[in-house]
Design an enzyme around this catalytic site. Structure first.
Site, PDB file in Angstrom:
ATOM      1  N   CYS A 209       0.817  -1.211   0.000  1.00 28.19           N
ATOM      2  CA  CYS A 209       0.000   0.000   0.000  1.00 28.19           C
ATOM      3  C   CYS A 209       0.850   1.260   0.000  1.00 28.19           C
ATOM      4  O   CYS A 209       0.503   2.253  -0.652  1.00 28.19           O
ATOM      5  CB  CYS A 209      -0.967  -0.016   1.183  1.00 28.19           C
ATOM      6  SG  CYS A 209      -0.172  -0.112   2.796  1.00 28.19           S
ATOM      7  N   HIS A 251      -1.943   1.254   6.734  1.00 29.94           N
ATOM      8  CA  HIS A 251      -2.369   1.462   5.347  1.00 29.94           C
ATOM      9  C   HIS A 251      -2.008   2.885   4.907  1.00 29.94           C
ATOM     10  O   HIS A 251      -1.678   3.747   5.734  1.00 29.94           O
ATOM     11  CB  HIS A 251      -3.874   1.234   5.226  1.00 29.94           C
ATOM     12  CG  HIS A 251      -4.361   1.071   3.818  1.00 29.94           C
ATOM     13  ND1 HIS A 251      -3.707   0.312   2.883  1.00 29.94           N
ATOM     14  CD2 HIS A 251      -5.452   1.605   3.172  1.00 29.94           C
ATOM     15  CE1 HIS A 251      -4.368   0.358   1.740  1.00 29.94           C
ATOM     16  NE2 HIS A 251      -5.421   1.140   1.883  1.00 29.94           N
ATOM     17  N   ASP A 266      -8.003   5.224  -3.327  1.00 35.65           N
ATOM     18  CA  ASP A 266      -7.178   4.134  -2.788  1.00 35.65           C
ATOM     19  C   ASP A 266      -6.908   3.153  -3.918  1.00 35.65           C
ATOM     20  O   ASP A 266      -7.717   2.269  -4.209  1.00 35.65           O
ATOM     21  CB  ASP A 266      -7.896   3.434  -1.634  1.00 35.65           C
ATOM     22  CG  ASP A 266      -7.007   2.412  -0.932  1.00 35.65           C
ATOM     23  OD1 ASP A 266      -6.002   1.971  -1.542  1.00 35.65           O
ATOM     24  OD2 ASP A 266      -7.297   2.032   0.210  1.00 35.65           O
TER      25      ASP A 266
END
Length: 645
Positions: A209, A251, A266
């Protein structure tokens, strides 16, 4: 300003950019979560060559700057400063996203009141700005097919060939990343920082991520669009409903500045999924995480800085932990709301109820502890209702799935049930499938205007009659199931006698004993090959312990769908008795009953064939018909058994 290196003087311009970001003290990952590093590496500052004549001096964590990151970009005089080069690629609109400090340096504007959206969600849109996704069809196709030729600058340049606005630039970058970059589970677990560098990502086409967010930010800045990486907590892979969050962030995602406001994306979660059983990544594009409405984004993303929630009022970490988590597929498949709005439900008198509201008719299913048992799920025009009865006290996992427009059921909700009491009178048949009761779906499958619109039918004498209209060309099949009732396919159908009159089908049902039974309804188009399709079932309930009905007579292929049996309805006849018969038969010339002897049936003025026969000296009795008066061949249509003497 000049800098000497290896005794060779190089004349340079210096552009100083100061970017401050607050960081939380790292306390270690939450024990219930899979490690997914979100913090920059612990290293000392140094001079890095990053290409295009640009050099950076970075003071990172562990330096004496105490959380402030200082970035110096050094450019040769004969080179256009990279930051200014980025500016030249886009319209001036993004410059609104910059602010100057007292020294004249620029930095991205922090989110303010005009960036905030109202909480809770107003149901207006899944996106934070008006979008018609059809406008991206050509661009999406193009961007997904662009390949890496050399470096990042050339890649962005190629992507922007079909992009004519900041929105389209961001969209092209988003589509490319989501279709080309794979989540690197091993690198995430081993905290391999090399895997997060854009150059490494382009080579391996893998990252975690941090790498996704860093690559997205880098590409947006090259394209001239202001973008920030936002660290925080997430309800992602390994999340358990109701868990708390602490320690280092797990994250990272991005905020992009478009049309005068900040928006959230995202690309990690937009690219695919990690299978919880195999820990393998699968590309599965998810549109939901592109410019997601902040009131929906907060359900599974909690940023380190509350301003990046882009919400008014902002939510606390405790609210984030306690609020219900609706998975992206919940909204992708048209769901609007669910009740209860908490992830943990306490049963009341052994029962928990969940309702979902949807934009359009939707098919649902559920699983309790991994099995499709112990619940009544009924469909509504715009949602569903589910009553769950956990079989034991303790904690149970409830999953709800929705089908939507696709052929695949996707998980949309998860609840934790806390059960402190079970009602022993409630157990439901294991064969009670979903949905229970007629609905828009059964109407769509050709079953209309049911006599019993509710999913549960109560009978005091163990008998009931259910009827419904059937569209032309549709055949209906029914079977009865109980946990300790009929077990063979033959007996499952012998407790039901099917009649058809005036475009309505009637199911006469006799229960073998008291208890709960599933009456399952199947349909099939007569002219099409294949099996019958399950449509719905009723739950039949009887508490009368004296109930002990026998099966109906066995019917054969020549028993027409429009025939009608008035008597005898029991498939088992008493021995040594004269038994009356009364039937309505269509298209026959003669009818008779055959036991030890043969007894003819006569046609009365009402159109019924009537007569009687003796059961003396026989074990079976048949009803037979002659369809053509010119023939002598009789066909069997019904079979009865005779009780032993």
């Amino acid at each position: 300003m000049e800098l000497k290196k290896d005794d060779n003087a190089v004349s340079i311009d210096m552009l100083l950019i100061v970017h401050s970001e607050k960081r939380r003290a790292a306390q270690g990952a939450h024990p219930d979560r899979q490690a997914d590093p979100g913090a920059p590496p612990q290293r000392r500052g140094g001079l890095q060559v990053v290409g295009n004549g640009i050099r950076r001096w970075q003071k990172l964590e562990g330096s004496d700057l105490h959380g402030t990151q200082l970035t110096v970009e050094v450019h040769p005089r004969d080179a256009m400063p990279q930051l200014l080069k980025k500016f030249s690629l886009a319209k001036c609109t993004y410059v609104q996203g910059l602010q100057g400090d007292k020294n004249g340096n620029t930095r991205p504007r922090q989110p303010g009141g005009k960036d905030a959206h109202a909480y809770p969600w107003d149901r207006s849109s899944l996106k934070s700005m008006p979008l018609d996704l059809r406008q991206f069809e050509k661009l999406d196709t193009y961007a997904s097919q662009v390949t890496v030729k050399s470096g990042l600058d050339e890649l962005v340049s190629d992507l922007l060939q079909e992009a004519h606005s900041d929105l389209e630039r961001v969209r092209a970058i988003w589509i490319w990343i989501c279709h080309h970059i794979e989540y690197d589970i091993e690198a995430a677990q081993e905290k391999d920082r090399q895997a997060f560098k854009p150059t490494t990502i382009l080579q391996t086409q893998k990252t975690n991520c941090d790498g996704y967010a860093g690559l997205f930010e880098k590409m947006c800045r090259i394209a001239g669009v202001q973008c920030m990486t936002v660290p925080g907590y997430s309800k992602g892979f390994g999340y358990q409903p109701g868990q708390s969050f602490s320690g280092e962030f797990d994250h990272a995602w991005n905020a992009v500045y478009l049309e005068g406001r900040w928006h959230l994306v995202d690309s990690t979660w937009g690219s695919g999924l990690v299978d919880s059983t195999t820990s393998k990544f699968t590309f599965l594009y998810n549109e939901f995480y592109f410019l997601t409405h902040p009131a929906l984004f907060i359900e599974d993303h909690f940023p380190d800085n509350k301003n990046w929630q882009l919400l008014k009022p902002p939510q606390s970490l405790r609210q984030f932990e306690n609020n219900m988590y609706h998975k992206s597929e919940f909204y992708n498949k048209g769901m609007l709301s669910a009740h209860p709005e908490t992830s943990t439900i306490k049963t009341v008198n052994g029962k928990a109820t969940v309702t979902i509201e949807s934009c359009a008719p939707t098919l649902f299913m559920f699983m309790l502890n991994g099995k499709q048992e112990h619940g009544l799920l009924s469909l509504r025009k715009n949602g569903m209702k589910l009553d769950v009865y956990p079989p034991t006290v303790g904690t149970h996992k409830l999953q709800i799935f929705a089908k939507g427009n696709s052929e695949i059921y996707s998980s949309v909700l998860e609840y934790t049930l806390k059960c402190h009491y079970t009602d022993m009178d409630v157990p439901l048949p294991a064969e009670l499938h979903q949905p229970v009761g007629p609905s828009w779906f059964s109407e769509q499958m050709g079953i209309v205007k049911p006599s019993h619109p509710e999913p549960v039918i109560y009978t005091s004498d163990g008998r009931c009659s259910v009827s419904f209209g059937v569209e032309e060309g549709i055949s209906v099949l029914a079977s009865l199931h109980g946990d300790d009732g009929p077990v063979t396919e033959e007996t499952q159908r012998r407790y039901i006698f099917q009649l058809h009159r005036e475009k309505r089908t009637e199911l006469k049902v006799q229960l073998p004993h008291a208890g709960k039974f599933a009456l399952k309804i199947f349909v099939k188009k007569r002219q099409e090959p294949g099996n019958y399709i399950f449509v719905f079932n009723y739950l039949l309930c009887c508490t009368n312990a004296k109930v002990n009905w026998p099966v109906f007579p066995e019917s054969f292929g020549n028993w027409g769908p429009d025939n009608e049996l008035l008597e005898p309805l029991s498939g088992v006849l008493p021995a040594n008795h004269n038994v009356p018969f009364k039937l309505k038969l269509h298209g026959v010339a003669k009818a008779l009953v055959k036991g030890q002897d043969t007894w003819p049936l006569t046609l009365n003025h009402e159109g019924y064939w009537e007569g009687s026969c003796s059961t003396a000296g026989c074990q079976e009795v048949y009803v037979m018909v002659l369809e053509n008066a010119n023939h002598n061949f009789y066909s069997y249509i019904l079979k009865y058994k005779v009780n032993a003497q």
